[in-house]
Design a protein around this motif. Sequence first.
Motif, PDB file in Angstrom:
ATOM      1  N   GLU A  89       0.840  -1.191   0.000  1.00 48.96           N
ATOM      2  CA  GLU A  89       0.000   0.000   0.000  1.00 48.96           C
ATOM      3  C   GLU A  89       0.878   1.245   0.000  1.00 48.96           C
ATOM      4  O   GLU A  89       1.343   1.706   1.035  1.00 48.96           O
ATOM      5  CB  GLU A  89      -0.933  -0.016   1.225  1.00 48.96           C
ATOM      6  CG  GLU A  89      -1.944  -1.139   1.220  1.00 48.96           C
ATOM      7  CD  GLU A  89      -2.907  -1.061   0.041  1.00 48.96           C
ATOM      8  OE1 GLU A  89      -3.171   0.064  -0.442  1.00 48.96           O
ATOM      9  OE2 GLU A  89      -3.382  -2.116  -0.408  1.00 48.96           O
ATOM     10  N   ARG A  90       1.106   1.771  -1.199  1.00 51.06           N
ATOM     11  CA  ARG A  90       1.968   2.950  -1.329  1.00 51.06           C
ATOM     12  C   ARG A  90       1.244   4.122  -1.998  1.00 51.06           C
ATOM     13  O   ARG A  90       1.865   5.014  -2.528  1.00 51.06           O
ATOM     14  CB  ARG A  90       3.205   2.589  -2.152  1.00 51.06           C
ATOM     15  CG  ARG A  90       4.132   1.596  -1.488  1.00 51.06           C
ATOM     16  CD  ARG A  90       5.312   1.296  -2.393  1.00 51.06           C
ATOM     17  NE  ARG A  90       6.283   0.410  -1.747  1.00 51.06           N
ATOM     18  CZ  ARG A  90       7.350  -0.082  -2.375  1.00 51.06           C
ATOM     19  NH1 ARG A  90       7.590   0.230  -3.637  1.00 51.06           N
ATOM     20  NH2 ARG A  90       8.188  -0.879  -1.720  1.00 51.06           N
ATOM     21  N   GLY A  91      -0.045   4.113  -1.981  1.00 50.43           N
ATOM     22  CA  GLY A  91      -0.807   5.158  -2.669  1.00 50.43           C
ATOM     23  C   GLY A  91      -1.449   4.609  -3.926  1.00 50.43           C
ATOM     24  O   GLY A  91      -0.827   3.845  -4.683  1.00 50.43           O
TER      25      GLY A  91
ATOM     26  N   ILE B 199      -7.509   7.451 -18.432  1.00 52.33           N
ATOM     27  CA  ILE B 199      -6.185   8.024 -18.218  1.00 52.33           C
ATOM     28  C   ILE B 199      -5.738   7.667 -16.810  1.00 52.33           C
ATOM     29  O   ILE B 199      -6.435   7.963 -15.834  1.00 52.33           O
ATOM     30  CB  ILE B 199      -6.192   9.551 -18.418  1.00 52.33           C
ATOM     31  CG1 ILE B 199      -6.540   9.877 -19.877  1.00 52.33           C
ATOM     32  CG2 ILE B 199      -4.829  10.147 -18.053  1.00 52.33           C
ATOM     33  CD1 ILE B 199      -6.673  11.355 -20.158  1.00 52.33           C
ATOM     34  N   LEU B 200      -4.597   7.021 -16.712  1.00 45.05           N
ATOM     35  CA  LEU B 200      -4.033   6.643 -15.421  1.00 45.05           C
ATOM     36  C   LEU B 200      -3.082   7.733 -14.946  1.00 45.05           C
ATOM     37  O   LEU B 200      -2.285   8.258 -15.719  1.00 45.05           O
ATOM     38  CB  LEU B 200      -3.279   5.317 -15.528  1.00 45.05           C
ATOM     39  CG  LEU B 200      -4.066   4.119 -16.075  1.00 45.05           C
ATOM     40  CD1 LEU B 200      -3.187   2.873 -16.052  1.00 45.05           C
ATOM     41  CD2 LEU B 200      -5.335   3.902 -15.281  1.00 45.05           C
ATOM     42  N   GLU B 201      -3.175   8.034 -13.655  1.00 46.42           N
ATOM     43  CA  GLU B 201      -2.308   9.052 -13.063  1.00 46.42           C
ATOM     44  C   GLU B 201      -1.496   8.408 -11.938  1.00 46.42           C
ATOM     45  O   GLU B 201      -2.050   7.867 -10.982  1.00 46.42           O
ATOM     46  CB  GLU B 201      -3.136  10.214 -12.522  1.00 46.42           C
ATOM     47  CG  GLU B 201      -2.309  11.338 -11.944  1.00 46.42           C
ATOM     48  CD  GLU B 201      -3.144  12.523 -11.494  1.00 46.42           C
ATOM     49  OE1 GLU B 201      -2.582  13.413 -10.823  1.00 46.42           O
ATOM     50  OE2 GLU B 201      -4.356  12.539 -11.804  1.00 46.42           O
ATOM     51  N   PHE B 202      -0.169   8.491 -12.048  1.00 45.47           N
ATOM     52  CA  PHE B 202       0.749   7.941 -11.064  1.00 45.47           C
ATOM     53  C   PHE B 202       1.269   9.088 -10.193  1.00 45.47           C
ATOM     54  O   PHE B 202       2.141   9.863 -10.629  1.00 45.47           O
ATOM     55  CB  PHE B 202       1.905   7.227 -11.759  1.00 45.47           C
ATOM     56  CG  PHE B 202       1.487   6.011 -12.537  1.00 45.47           C
ATOM     57  CD1 PHE B 202       1.577   4.753 -11.975  1.00 45.47           C
ATOM     58  CD2 PHE B 202       0.979   6.134 -13.822  1.00 45.47           C
ATOM     59  CE1 PHE B 202       1.187   3.618 -12.679  1.00 45.47           C
ATOM     60  CE2 PHE B 202       0.588   5.012 -14.542  1.00 45.47           C
ATOM     61  CZ  PHE B 202       0.686   3.752 -13.971  1.00 45.47           C
TER      62      PHE B 202
ATOM     63  N   LEU C  22       1.218  10.630 -16.380  1.00 48.20           N
ATOM     64  CA  LEU C  22      -0.041  10.283 -17.055  1.00 48.20           C
ATOM     65  C   LEU C  22       0.184   9.219 -18.123  1.00 48.20           C
ATOM     66  O   LEU C  22       1.145   9.281 -18.890  1.00 48.20           O
ATOM     67  CB  LEU C  22      -0.664  11.530 -17.695  1.00 48.20           C
ATOM     68  CG  LEU C  22      -0.983  12.692 -16.755  1.00 48.20           C
ATOM     69  CD1 LEU C  22      -1.540  13.864 -17.557  1.00 48.20           C
ATOM     70  CD2 LEU C  22      -1.960  12.258 -15.664  1.00 48.20           C
ATOM     71  N   ARG C  23      -0.747   8.263 -18.175  1.00 48.45           N
ATOM     72  CA  ARG C  23      -0.740   7.237 -19.206  1.00 48.45           C
ATOM     73  C   ARG C  23      -2.177   7.032 -19.708  1.00 48.45           C
ATOM     74  O   ARG C  23      -3.084   6.758 -18.930  1.00 48.45           O
ATOM     75  CB  ARG C  23      -0.203   5.904 -18.664  1.00 48.45           C
ATOM     76  CG  ARG C  23       1.279   5.928 -18.316  1.00 48.45           C
ATOM     77  CD  ARG C  23       2.121   5.989 -19.574  1.00 48.45           C
ATOM     78  NE  ARG C  23       3.542   5.957 -19.290  1.00 48.45           N
ATOM     79  CZ  ARG C  23       4.296   7.040 -19.154  1.00 48.45           C
ATOM     80  NH1 ARG C  23       3.755   8.252 -19.254  1.00 48.45           N
ATOM     81  NH2 ARG C  23       5.603   6.927 -18.929  1.00 48.45           N
ATOM     82  N   GLU C  24      -2.350   7.158 -21.023  1.00 48.81           N
ATOM     83  CA  GLU C  24      -3.676   6.951 -21.612  1.00 48.81           C
ATOM     84  C   GLU C  24      -3.846   5.487 -22.001  1.00 48.81           C
ATOM     85  O   GLU C  24      -2.949   4.888 -22.613  1.00 48.81           O
ATOM     86  CB  GLU C  24      -3.861   7.838 -22.837  1.00 48.81           C
ATOM     87  CG  GLU C  24      -5.257   7.727 -23.454  1.00 48.81           C
ATOM     88  CD  GLU C  24      -5.471   8.690 -24.604  1.00 48.81           C
ATOM     89  OE1 GLU C  24      -6.625   8.816 -25.062  1.00 48.81           O
ATOM     90  OE2 GLU C  24      -4.483   9.322 -25.035  1.00 48.81           O
TER      91      GLU C  24
END
Length: 235
Positions: A62-64, A102-105, A115-117
Amino acid sequence: MKKICFLLILSISCTTSKAQGFFNLLSKDKVINLENFDKKTWSWGYFLGMNSYDFRFDYELERGDILVQKNMGFNIGLIGNLRLNDYIDLRLEPGVIFTNRILEFPQFEENRDRLREVESNYVHVPLLVKFSTKRINNFKPFIVAGGSIAHNLSSNQDNPSDNTAGQFRSKDWTTYVEVGFGIDFYTEYFKFSPSIRGVFGQSDELVQDTDPSSPWTRNLNKMTTRGVFLNFTFQ
């Protein structure tokens, strides 16, 4: 005491009369549209709709959480319906689904890393069982449940480039469990059925980066899809 009893009897009588009137209104004879439509063994149709897709992640530690920006998508497809009895139907609903996420790290500051689409254009094939109530005049509530398989036409599973080159990869094939509900409305010329359906991915869609210590995928054990459909069916 006599007055109180009289008032109670009068109140119960009025309430019963109103309730009876309501049920009479529902069961009152009206013009029945497409009276024999549901007696056919086979029926056909098409659907149009909207979707909202999300991802569910299982983490090593669990790191966010990875954040998912969801966008409204579009569904279109065909329907083949097999009548089993008055209350149960078997349905095949092949269609095409257009959506993207869209993924946000959060651990990255630069957008090129943050960001990764994930584009997803699915050929989606559900096999569902439809459970209906008894028809009431020109409408009939129902629930559906079943499973489906989907092929992602936009998948980059075999792409040699990974997140180090800006490519978040996902697998070609996905399986789902689906559950929903809706109402059949019988018009003069066709049956119209709005419905809401939940879609829950069962298979892992994640393709790990080549580097086992990748900051994008090293903490991920599994990635599955979940989503909601709002479909409008015409038969």
